[in-house]
Design a protein around this motif. Sequence first.
Motif, PDB file in Angstrom:
ATOM      1  N   MET A  94     -19.040  11.646 -70.394  1.00 53.79           N
ATOM      2  CA  MET A  94     -17.866  12.164 -71.094  1.00 53.79           C
ATOM      3  C   MET A  94     -17.738  11.570 -72.486  1.00 53.79           C
ATOM      4  O   MET A  94     -17.154  12.184 -73.383  1.00 53.79           O
ATOM      5  CB  MET A  94     -16.609  11.888 -70.268  1.00 53.79           C
ATOM      6  N   GLY A  95     -18.279  10.385 -72.682  1.00 56.07           N
ATOM      7  CA  GLY A  95     -18.243   9.782 -74.007  1.00 56.07           C
ATOM      8  C   GLY A  95     -19.089  10.543 -75.015  1.00 56.07           C
ATOM      9  O   GLY A  95     -18.926  10.348 -76.233  1.00 56.07           O
ATOM     10  N   ARG A  96     -19.972  11.430 -74.532  1.00 54.67           N
ATOM     11  CA  ARG A  96     -20.841  12.205 -75.436  1.00 54.67           C
ATOM     12  C   ARG A  96     -20.310  13.613 -75.700  1.00 54.67           C
ATOM     13  O   ARG A  96     -20.962  14.397 -76.397  1.00 54.67           O
ATOM     14  CB  ARG A  96     -22.251  12.288 -74.839  1.00 54.67           C
ATOM     15  N   LEU A  97     -19.139  13.940 -75.139  1.00 57.04           N
ATOM     16  CA  LEU A  97     -18.608  15.292 -75.319  1.00 57.04           C
ATOM     17  C   LEU A  97     -18.335  15.605 -76.791  1.00 57.04           C
ATOM     18  O   LEU A  97     -18.625  16.713 -77.266  1.00 57.04           O
ATOM     19  CB  LEU A  97     -17.314  15.458 -74.508  1.00 57.04           C
ATOM     20  N   GLU A  98     -17.752  14.650 -77.501  1.00 56.32           N
ATOM     21  CA  GLU A  98     -17.363  14.890 -78.887  1.00 56.32           C
ATOM     22  C   GLU A  98     -18.563  15.037 -79.820  1.00 56.32           C
ATOM     23  O   GLU A  98     -18.445  15.636 -80.888  1.00 56.32           O
ATOM     24  CB  GLU A  98     -16.470  13.756 -79.381  1.00 56.32           C
ATOM     25  N   THR A  99     -19.708  14.492 -79.437  1.00 52.37           N
ATOM     26  CA  THR A  99     -20.880  14.508 -80.319  1.00 52.37           C
ATOM     27  C   THR A  99     -21.932  15.539 -79.907  1.00 52.37           C
ATOM     28  O   THR A  99     -22.935  15.692 -80.602  1.00 52.37           O
ATOM     29  CB  THR A  99     -21.525  13.108 -80.350  1.00 52.37           C
ATOM     30  N   THR A 100     -21.705  16.245 -78.811  1.00 45.17           N
ATOM     31  CA  THR A 100     -22.681  17.235 -78.343  1.00 45.17           C
ATOM     32  C   THR A 100     -22.578  18.521 -79.161  1.00 45.17           C
ATOM     33  O   THR A 100     -21.486  18.944 -79.539  1.00 45.17           O
ATOM     34  CB  THR A 100     -22.442  17.546 -76.848  1.00 45.17           C
ATOM     35  N   ASP A 101     -23.734  19.142 -79.453  1.00 43.74           N
ATOM     36  CA  ASP A 101     -23.751  20.394 -80.199  1.00 43.74           C
ATOM     37  C   ASP A 101     -22.998  21.481 -79.439  1.00 43.74           C
ATOM     38  O   ASP A 101     -22.955  21.496 -78.203  1.00 43.74           O
ATOM     39  CB  ASP A 101     -25.193  20.853 -80.443  1.00 43.74           C
ATOM     40  N   ARG A 102     -22.439  22.415 -80.198  1.00 43.52           N
ATOM     41  CA  ARG A 102     -21.624  23.469 -79.589  1.00 43.52           C
ATOM     42  C   ARG A 102     -22.422  24.302 -78.580  1.00 43.52           C
ATOM     43  O   ARG A 102     -21.877  24.726 -77.564  1.00 43.52           O
ATOM     44  CB  ARG A 102     -21.065  24.388 -80.674  1.00 43.52           C
ATOM     45  N   GLU A 103     -23.666  24.515 -78.856  1.00 46.36           N
ATOM     46  CA  GLU A 103     -24.447  25.378 -77.977  1.00 46.36           C
ATOM     47  C   GLU A 103     -24.715  24.727 -76.617  1.00 46.36           C
ATOM     48  O   GLU A 103     -25.074  25.409 -75.654  1.00 46.36           O
ATOM     49  CB  GLU A 103     -25.778  25.744 -78.640  1.00 46.36           C
ATOM     50  N   TYR A 104     -24.553  23.416 -76.538  1.00 41.24           N
ATOM     51  CA  TYR A 104     -24.804  22.706 -75.279  1.00 41.24           C
ATOM     52  C   TYR A 104     -23.522  22.176 -74.626  1.00 41.24           C
ATOM     53  O   TYR A 104     -23.578  21.653 -73.516  1.00 41.24           O
ATOM     54  CB  TYR A 104     -25.761  21.529 -75.517  1.00 41.24           C
ATOM     55  N   ILE A 105     -22.402  22.287 -75.314  1.00 39.07           N
ATOM     56  CA  ILE A 105     -21.179  21.668 -74.813  1.00 39.07           C
ATOM     57  C   ILE A 105     -20.725  22.308 -73.505  1.00 39.07           C
ATOM     58  O   ILE A 105     -20.249  21.628 -72.588  1.00 39.07           O
ATOM     59  CB  ILE A 105     -20.052  21.768 -75.878  1.00 39.07           C
TER      60      ILE A 105
END
Length: 212
Positions: free
Chosen positions: A19-30
Amino acid sequence: METLYHETNKQIQDVQSRMGRLETTDREYIGLLEEELQAKINQIFRHLERLEILASKEPPNRRQNAKLRVDQLKYDIQHLQSGLRNFQQRRYVREVQERERDELMARTFTTNDADTSISIDETLQFNTSLNDAHKGMDDLLASGGSILDGLRDQRSTLKGTHKKMLDVANMLGLSNTVMRLIEKRAFQDKFIMIGGMLVTCIVIVLVIKYLS
């Protein structure tokens, strides 16, 4: 129970890390990441149901502690579930705002367009409403966080009280044991005293009879 407990705790830590990586994940993979997180959370809830059953079957002297450990895991995963839902709601609001802004920027206006000012006003009003809703959601999240902190403090207080109760119970158990030993010793001393008196009386009678 211990194996399932440690496995569930490890899964919770993995969800928290992801969950800590949600803000930094690309839109196509979110979207894919959100689905993976939700699947793991659902699996953890199933494990917790099993752990609650196993905790209720623990010996009486270990049952309360087992239930407290399961409740802590349940609290952690509920907190993560709320965090994931809040993130999804914020992402939805943000995407709607961006889509409306792009549509507004892409629209071609002419000087004879009688509906131009009305359309702009409606769009601005809609964006304002979305911003207000977003702010209200943030306030709600902050309030929920305060409530969760309060519950966490209450849980710590209850754990301390529970420990003190166990200490008092152990102390009372020790006191009862000492009292039983004292009563037993007093009972034995009583018989020794009676026996000594009888022996003394017999000796006196024999001495008197012998001297007579």
